[in-house]
Design a protein around this motif. Structure first.
Motif, PDB file in Angstrom:
ATOM      1  N   ALA A  62       2.017   4.898   0.673  1.00  0.00           N
ATOM      2  CA  ALA A  62       1.718   5.998   1.594  1.00  0.00           C
ATOM      3  C   ALA A  62       2.263   7.319   1.081  1.00  0.00           C
ATOM      4  O   ALA A  62       1.811   8.377   1.473  1.00  0.00           O
ATOM      5  CB  ALA A  62       2.301   5.709   2.971  1.00  0.00           C
ATOM      6  N   LEU A 116      -3.198  -6.088   2.240  1.00  0.00           N
ATOM      7  CA  LEU A 116      -3.239  -4.655   2.504  1.00  0.00           C
ATOM      8  C   LEU A 116      -3.637  -3.856   1.261  1.00  0.00           C
ATOM      9  O   LEU A 116      -3.143  -4.098   0.160  1.00  0.00           O
ATOM     10  CB  LEU A 116      -1.872  -4.191   2.993  1.00  0.00           C
ATOM     11  CG  LEU A 116      -1.812  -2.849   3.715  1.00  0.00           C
ATOM     12  CD1 LEU A 116      -2.579  -2.910   5.022  1.00  0.00           C
ATOM     13  CD2 LEU A 116      -0.365  -2.465   3.973  1.00  0.00           C
ATOM     14  N   ARG A 117      -4.550  -2.897   1.455  1.00  0.00           N
ATOM     15  CA  ARG A 117      -4.976  -2.001   0.392  1.00  0.00           C
ATOM     16  C   ARG A 117      -5.281  -0.623   0.977  1.00  0.00           C
ATOM     17  O   ARG A 117      -5.598  -0.495   2.162  1.00  0.00           O
ATOM     18  CB  ARG A 117      -6.237  -2.527  -0.309  1.00  0.00           C
ATOM     19  CG  ARG A 117      -6.016  -3.769  -1.153  1.00  0.00           C
ATOM     20  CD  ARG A 117      -5.228  -3.453  -2.412  1.00  0.00           C
ATOM     21  NE  ARG A 117      -5.100  -4.584  -3.298  1.00  0.00           N
ATOM     22  CZ  ARG A 117      -4.117  -5.467  -3.272  1.00  0.00           C
ATOM     23  NH1 ARG A 117      -3.169  -5.353  -2.346  1.00  0.00           N
ATOM     24  NH2 ARG A 117      -4.056  -6.456  -4.144  1.00  0.00           N
ATOM     25  N   VAL A 118      -5.198   0.421   0.114  1.00  0.00           N
ATOM     26  CA  VAL A 118      -5.602   1.777   0.497  1.00  0.00           C
ATOM     27  C   VAL A 118      -7.039   1.980   0.054  1.00  0.00           C
ATOM     28  O   VAL A 118      -7.367   1.819  -1.127  1.00  0.00           O
ATOM     29  CB  VAL A 118      -4.711   2.843  -0.149  1.00  0.00           C
ATOM     30  CG1 VAL A 118      -5.169   4.237   0.267  1.00  0.00           C
ATOM     31  CG2 VAL A 118      -3.256   2.632   0.245  1.00  0.00           C
ATOM     32  N   TYR A 172       3.765   0.608   2.864  1.00  0.00           N
ATOM     33  CA  TYR A 172       3.357  -0.362   3.881  1.00  0.00           C
ATOM     34  C   TYR A 172       3.061  -1.680   3.176  1.00  0.00           C
ATOM     35  O   TYR A 172       2.575  -1.697   2.043  1.00  0.00           O
ATOM     36  CB  TYR A 172       2.117   0.143   4.616  1.00  0.00           C
ATOM     37  CG  TYR A 172       2.346   1.440   5.350  1.00  0.00           C
ATOM     38  CD1 TYR A 172       2.689   1.452   6.691  1.00  0.00           C
ATOM     39  CD2 TYR A 172       2.244   2.663   4.690  1.00  0.00           C
ATOM     40  CE1 TYR A 172       2.918   2.638   7.368  1.00  0.00           C
ATOM     41  CE2 TYR A 172       2.480   3.861   5.349  1.00  0.00           C
ATOM     42  CZ  TYR A 172       2.815   3.839   6.691  1.00  0.00           C
ATOM     43  OH  TYR A 172       3.052   5.014   7.348  1.00  0.00           O
ATOM     44  N   SER A 229      -7.838   0.610   9.360  1.00  0.00           N
ATOM     45  CA  SER A 229      -7.024   1.577  10.096  1.00  0.00           C
ATOM     46  C   SER A 229      -7.770   2.898  10.243  1.00  0.00           C
ATOM     47  O   SER A 229      -8.786   3.137   9.588  1.00  0.00           O
ATOM     48  CB  SER A 229      -5.694   1.820   9.380  1.00  0.00           C
ATOM     49  OG  SER A 229      -5.854   2.740   8.312  1.00  0.00           O
ATOM     50  N   PRO A 281      -1.878   4.939   9.252  1.00  0.00           N
ATOM     51  CA  PRO A 281      -1.738   3.522   8.893  1.00  0.00           C
ATOM     52  C   PRO A 281      -1.125   2.662   9.985  1.00  0.00           C
ATOM     53  O   PRO A 281      -1.091   1.443   9.835  1.00  0.00           O
ATOM     54  CB  PRO A 281      -0.829   3.570   7.655  1.00  0.00           C
ATOM     55  CG  PRO A 281      -0.152   4.887   7.704  1.00  0.00           C
ATOM     56  CD  PRO A 281      -1.084   5.830   8.389  1.00  0.00           C
ATOM     57  N   LEU A 315      -6.439   2.348   5.488  1.00  0.00           N
ATOM     58  CA  LEU A 315      -5.985   1.065   4.967  1.00  0.00           C
ATOM     59  C   LEU A 315      -6.917  -0.045   5.426  1.00  0.00           C
ATOM     60  O   LEU A 315      -7.566   0.055   6.472  1.00  0.00           O
ATOM     61  CB  LEU A 315      -4.562   0.762   5.440  1.00  0.00           C
ATOM     62  CG  LEU A 315      -3.476   1.765   5.076  1.00  0.00           C
ATOM     63  CD1 LEU A 315      -2.115   1.234   5.493  1.00  0.00           C
ATOM     64  CD2 LEU A 315      -3.487   2.080   3.605  1.00  0.00           C
ATOM     65  N   ASN A 354      -8.392   7.579   2.550  1.00  0.00           N
ATOM     66  CA  ASN A 354      -7.003   7.292   2.900  1.00  0.00           C
ATOM     67  C   ASN A 354      -6.864   6.471   4.169  1.00  0.00           C
ATOM     68  O   ASN A 354      -5.972   6.711   4.986  1.00  0.00           O
ATOM     69  CB  ASN A 354      -6.186   8.582   3.022  1.00  0.00           C
ATOM     70  CG  ASN A 354      -4.718   8.348   2.746  1.00  0.00           C
ATOM     71  OD1 ASN A 354      -4.357   7.479   1.948  1.00  0.00           O
ATOM     72  ND2 ASN A 354      -3.862   9.102   3.397  1.00  0.00           N
ATOM     73  N   ALA A 361       0.863  -1.185   0.000  1.00  0.00           N
ATOM     74  CA  ALA A 361       0.000   0.000   0.000  1.00  0.00           C
ATOM     75  C   ALA A 361       0.893   1.226   0.000  1.00  0.00           C
ATOM     76  O   ALA A 361       1.810   1.335   0.816  1.00  0.00           O
ATOM     77  CB  ALA A 361      -0.923   0.006   1.213  1.00  0.00           C
ATOM     78  N   TRP A 373      -4.826   0.594  14.132  1.00  0.00           N
ATOM     79  CA  TRP A 373      -5.843  -0.358  13.663  1.00  0.00           C
ATOM     80  C   TRP A 373      -6.772  -0.735  14.823  1.00  0.00           C
ATOM     81  O   TRP A 373      -6.616  -1.803  15.426  1.00  0.00           O
ATOM     82  CB  TRP A 373      -5.169  -1.605  13.102  1.00  0.00           C
ATOM     83  CG  TRP A 373      -4.351  -1.338  11.875  1.00  0.00           C
ATOM     84  CD1 TRP A 373      -3.114  -0.759  11.820  1.00  0.00           C
ATOM     85  CD2 TRP A 373      -4.722  -1.620  10.518  1.00  0.00           C
ATOM     86  NE1 TRP A 373      -2.688  -0.669  10.533  1.00  0.00           N
ATOM     87  CE2 TRP A 373      -3.645  -1.187   9.704  1.00  0.00           C
ATOM     88  CE3 TRP A 373      -5.842  -2.201   9.936  1.00  0.00           C
ATOM     89  CZ2 TRP A 373      -3.671  -1.322   8.323  1.00  0.00           C
ATOM     90  CZ3 TRP A 373      -5.859  -2.332   8.557  1.00  0.00           C
ATOM     91  CH2 TRP A 373      -4.787  -1.895   7.762  1.00  0.00           C
TER      92      TRP A 373
END
Length: 858
Positions: A85, A495-497, A96, A514, A519, A503, A501, A83, A522
């Motif tokens: 950032a 993991l993805r965005v 990330y 998150s 990020p 995650l 914004n 992901a 969580w």
């Protein structure tokens, strides 16, 4: 049949019998682009990078060298999800990722600049640990101060001067007591009383209270007229002649719980309603802190140079103090906790009580002492490099101590309370220190200390585990974050965005989320639990598509604390996590029966439903697919090659194949190229490089069935037979590189490929010994097992091959070099025909029929 003309070429459609498809549908397509209706070969791949990693690379991701603009490739032998950032154009380039052990974060400096490939070299664990220690707080007793003089202006602002330093801060509340009266004498004639008080400091028009302790004057409140520095007169309501002693009431200087404004260490002002008075010496007043005694608590959070902040520590035991009372703190951390983290300091908080309770406010961001790495000096300007990010800005105050270059410390480099001149980068800065010039030299000792004074004026530095809280509480504004900054689960993947914004990732059947723009945070209470195990997640169109081993789901919402989901009531299990591709218009992934499409706005569908049936699709195990986006296409590699699918709602889509397969791929949206890793040697290639020659492509038609038995005696293939100047140059460049490439591989071998001799060699990238068969008829003797290349015949590049089958049997295969009609063999008749073409040029149409004359009709 007089003749058949094939144009508007399509891909394969395994679902439909080859006798029943449209004329332009193929049985076989290899290395061909179909978007234009012509047959256009893909171009060859070019070598892009040596990842210096052996084994099956499953993930690659580029970072950009900020100095050269070249790509530096991160690679992993596991299925890693990255992901972004920060932008690739950002010098830091923080990313990330999950899938390589615990969730992690790295940057260009960590991943690349700190070592050689394979990358990443270094990283930190994503998420911050909990602080495990507790602050110890103890109050200092405030000693009452006595006055040495007072004064008051017409605005009722009193100026108080104390005999010793008062120890107050602007905003402190004070209680002032002890002021009673001052003594003097008077004489009265008629109704006028003249009062004598040495240095009274009063002004005409002041209203004072006089208490006559002897004589017959009348006690009361009077407006005065000043007649001298030591005298003033008042009008007595009773006429007469008398004299005696008098007292002037000074009690109006006594106040309770009033805020002060500090002028200097012995002077402050405070609101005090009363008469105007110039400076008057008096030692009767006593100054104490005002306000209520309240419990105060302290805690700290871990802090990184990236602005990441952990959950707070357990609060200290309370101290019962008034505002303005100094509190001494100890047992504070002086180094980062154990583990792979980027913690370089902490934030210190204290409570402030009000009518609604207590709130934690930040006192200071404190960074740990940092070791130095190297230093130099030119014209009294020191350039200092630190082992960790220094977190400084221009004009910050610093302290350096113990800087040494192999022997005793060079004290000329040590400073206290000196300001930073220039910040060169996150690790290097300059400051002024007089001394002789010195070339850049590694330091064997030395420490940089961070300013922790309230005004950041270089009067205090963090050198041990203690801190003095004498800060003005009224100036505190930053509060302790209230969100639970839980670290991500160690087993989280995918993991993805997502939108806003934040995650997302998953563990089993739980979707993890998150905080937006945080990020590292969580919160566990943000998680969504699904009835099935999650295979993959993809943000699309402001929503999140969650693919499970049974049903797909769509997650809605912009606030991660209030996400909701609904199930798509079509059983479309995701069979290959690595086969999931975000196509922009939706998520495409392998399922039973074909490629499924899920979008946030439309209904679910098998997007290959017109091309594949369950039987034909399952000829290849769908779980094998590793896929990537490529120029609007789904490019899916399997154990025996790859398929390329392009959605087209009118035709059902374009489906073609290529023998090229990969274990890892990355589509670069900036350059518009697909990079892939085809084997276990750790070599990265660029697919369809426009600077490479065309690949050999092939296309085989459907089965054409004619009404009558006949002999196909003529054909014509319209194509671009003339090789362009650019294509010719590509071939020349390729051929120039072939002997260079082959020489490298041959030079690695003990013998030059004898029939039975060894051709084993040492790979220069991995230092591993490569065993290669050397027996007769082996891959080494007759094949190309180690990357050897063949020269391209320029003269044959403008030719192609045409093949004809009748009754499923080969009739002929001929090479042609122009668009003219050519003859085919005689002596047979059939009603079932198939044709194929192959070559390295663009084909626009295929014509075949009984006679050359018949071809003119199509």
């Amino acid at each position: 049949m007089s003749a058949i003309k094939i144009i508007k070429f399509l891909g394969i459609s395994p679902k439909v019998s080859p006798e029943l498809t449209a004329d332009s549908v193929a049985q076989e397509t290899v290395n061909v682009k179909l978007y234009s209706g012509d047959l256009i070969p893909y171009r060859g791949s070019s070598f892009a990078a040596d990842l210096n990693r052996s084994g099956e690379v499953q993930t690659v991701y580029p970072l950009v060298d900020p100095n050269t603009g070249d790509y530096k490739w991160l690679s992993w032998l596991t299925d890693v999800d990255v992901a972004v950032a920060t932008s690739l154009n950002d010098e830091e380039q923080r990313v990330y990722y999950t899938g390589d052990g615990v969730p992690k974060v790295t940057s260009y400096d960590l991943a690349v600049a700190s070592g050689s490939s394979p990358y990443p070299v270094d990283w930190y664990e994503l998420g911050l640990p909990l602080p495990t220690t507790t602050v110890t707080a103890s109050e200092s007793t405030f000693t009452a101060k006595t006055t040495s003089s007072v004064a008051r202006n017409t605005g009722n602002v009193a100026t108080i001067v104390t005999s010793t330093a008062h120890g107050l801060r602007t905003g402190n509340l004070v209680d002032i007591t002890g002021f009673t009266d001052i003594s003097g004498t008077y004489s009265k004639t008629g109704t006028t009383s003249t009062v004598t008080i040495t240095g009274h400091g009063l002004s005409s028009g002041d209203t004072v209270f006089l208490n006559y302790t002897s004589g017959s004057a009348t006690d009361g409140t009077y407006k005065i007229t000043v007649t001298g520095a030591n005298t003033f007169t008042v009008d007595d309501p009773v006429s007469g002649s008398t004299s005696g002693d008098v007292k002037l009431d000074m009690g109006s200087y006594n106040v309770t719980g009033q805020p002060v404004t500090v002028t200097n260490s012995t002077t402050f002002t405070v609101f005090s309603a009363g008469f105007e008075q110039s400076t008057y010496s008096i030692s009767d007043g006593e100054i104490n802190l005002g306000g209520e005694i309240a419990p105060r608590y302290y805690l700290y959070t871990w802090y990184t140079p990236w602005g990441e902040e952990s959950i707070g520590s357990e609060p200290s035991d309370p101290v019962y103090v008034k505002e303005g009372q100094t509190v001494n703190l100890s047992t504070l951390p002086t180094a980062a906790p154990a583990g792979d983290n980027f913690i370089t300091g902490f934030r210190l908080y204290r409570t402030i009580s009000d009518t609604s309770g207590s709130t934690y406010f930040m006192l200071k961001t404190v960074f740990f002492p940092i070791s130095t790495v190297e230093a130099s000096r030119t014209s009294n300007v020191v350039t200092l490099k630190t082992a960790l990010p220094h977190n400084l800005q221009v004009d910050d105050y610093i302290k350096t101590s113990g800087i040494a270059f192999g022997g005793a410390p060079d004290t000329s480099f040590d400073v206290t309370g000196v300001q930073v001149l220039e910040v060169i980068n996150n690790y290097t800065f300059t400051y002024t220190a007089a001394g002789s010039d010195k070339a850049t030299t590694a330091t064997t000792a030395g420490t940089l200390y961070w300013d922790i004074s309230e005004e950041s004026d270089g009067t205090r530095f963090y050198e041990s585990s203690t801190f003095t809280d004498d800060f003005d509480f009224g100036a505190l504004s930053i509060t302790l974050p209230t969100e639970p900054a839980d670290a991500p689960d160690a087993n989280m993947v995918g993991l993805r965005v997502a939108q806003n914004n934040f995650l997302v990732g998953f563990i089993g059947n739980e979707l993890c989320v998150s905080e937006p723009n945080k990020p590292w945070s969580w919160p566990i209470n943000y998680r969504l639990v699904f009835p099935h195990d999650i295979v993959s997640v993809e943000p699309v169109g402001g929503n999140i598509i969650v693919l499970t081993d049974k049903y797909p789901f769509i997650v809605y919402g912009s606030d991660p604390a209030n996400l909701e989901y609904r199930r798509i009531d079509t059983l479309l299990p995701c069979l290959a996590k690595r086969g999931v591709v975000n196509m922009g218009y939706g998520v495409v992934y392998p399922t039973h029966g074909g490629l499924a499409l899920i979008s946030s706005g439309g209904g679910p569908q098998i997007v290959t439903r017109l091309l594949h049936d369950w039987d034909t699709w399952d000829d290849i195990d769908p779980s094998q697919y590793r896929a990537a986006f490529f120029d609007g296409k789904w490019f899916g590699s399997h154990d025996n090659g790859a398929i390329i699918f392009e959605r087209d709602d009118q035709t059902g889509g374009f489906l073609t194949t290529t023998p090229t397969k990969f274990s890892a791929a990355y589509y670069d949206p900036i350059q518009g190229f697909l990079f892939y890793v085809p084997g276990t040697e750790g070599h990265l290639y660029k697919w369809d490089d426009p600077n490479q020659p065309f690949l050999n492509m092939s296309w085989k038609s459907k089965v054409f069935i004619t009404k009558d038995y006949l002999n196909v005696g003529a054909a014509r293939v319209v194509a671009d037979y003339n090789v362009s100047g650019d294509d010719l140059q590509n071939i020349i460049d390729y051929n120039t590189q072939v002997p260079i490439n082959n020489a490298v591989y041959w030079g690695l071998m003990d013998e030059l490929g004898t029939v039975n001799g060894p051709v084993d060699y040492t790979d220069p990238d991995t230092s591993s010994r490569i065993e290669v068969s050397g027996t007769y008829d082996s891959m080494m003797f007759n094949g190309d097992a180690i990357g050897l290349q063949d020269l391209i015949d320029v003269s044959s590049s403008g030719a192609l091959s045409f093949t004809l089958w009748a009754n499923k049997e080969l009739v002929t295969s001929v090479n042609i070099a122009d668009s003219d009609i050519f003859r085919l063999p005689k002596g047979y008749k059939s009603d079932t025909f198939e044709v194929a073409v192959s070559g390295k040029l663009r084909i626009r149409s295929i014509h075949f029929g009984e006679t050359p004359f018949g071809l003119r009709t199509v």
